[in-house]
Design an enzyme around this catalytic site. Structure first.
Site, PDB file in Angstrom:
ATOM      1  N   HIS A 123       3.027   7.246   8.034  1.00 61.33           N
ATOM      2  CA  HIS A 123       3.129   7.831   6.703  1.00 61.33           C
ATOM      3  C   HIS A 123       3.021   9.346   6.750  1.00 61.33           C
ATOM      4  CE1 HIS A 123      -1.241   8.583   6.365  1.00 61.33           C
ATOM      5  NE2 HIS A 123      -1.421   7.382   6.901  1.00 61.33           N
ATOM      6  N   CYS A 139      -3.831   4.816  11.221  1.00 57.11           N
ATOM      7  CA  CYS A 139      -2.412   4.997  10.926  1.00 57.11           C
ATOM      8  C   CYS A 139      -1.848   6.186  11.691  1.00 57.11           C
ATOM      9  CB  CYS A 139      -2.208   5.223   9.433  1.00 57.11           C
ATOM     10  SG  CYS A 139      -2.441   3.745   8.433  1.00 57.11           S
TER      11      CYS A 139
END
Length: 164
Positions: A123, A139
């Site tokens: 992301h 992440c």
């Protein structure tokens, strides 16, 4: 796409990892009892194309904090990334992109690409100073312009290889 059942996996876990309702996964695989699985069993994931038909792949090296986009064996582009902290490490393994969400809000920047491991994705970020560091909850963070570029190239079903 086909998922091969690994030790410790349940059908509920597989459904969650691919963001599918359990009943949809059961129906797509003609499974009557979700509690009866075996290691090596082939599970059809009806919402994703066969990753082998996608020419692109993503290769992430946690230690160097780099994401490499390849088309076949050729490097298309390399991007700097942020990865997980020591206590919330980035998972190592082979995954696929299962879905995407533009402008997910909060710390996720301009784009969220879900990986086939629940709660993990590639992301953007609202903190560009974090790129190049081990600061996330596992992440892969990218500059917003980079994640938008990547998302415009790779479709859902793209293989993602994360290595130490």
């Amino acid at each position: 796409m086909i998922h091969i059942v690994k030790q410790g996996e349940s059908l509920s876990m597989i459904a969650a990892n691919y963001r599918l309702p359990l009943n949809q996964l059961m129906a797509a695989n003609n499974i009557m009892n979700p509690n009866i699985l075996y290691i090596g069993q082939r599970i059809n994931i009806p919402t994703l194309p066969d990753p082998d038909t996608i020419p692109y792949s993503i290769h992430i090296t946690v230690s160097t904090k780099r994401l490499v986009l390849k088309k076949g064996q050729q490097v298309v582009k390399q991007y700097p990334i942020a990865v997980g902290r020591m206590v919330t490490t980035t998972p190592v393994g082979d995954f696929v992109i299962v879905n995407r969400e533009p402008n997910p809000g909060g710390p996720f920047g301009a784009m969220w690409l879900s990986l086939s491991k629940l709660h993990y994705g590639i992301h953007g970020t609202n903190n560009p100073a974090s790129i190049g560091k081990a600061v996330s909850r596992g992440c892969i963070r990218m500059y917003n312009k980079d994640v938008l570029e990547l998302a415009s190239i790779v479709p859902n079903g793209t293989k993602v290889f994360i290595r130490p």
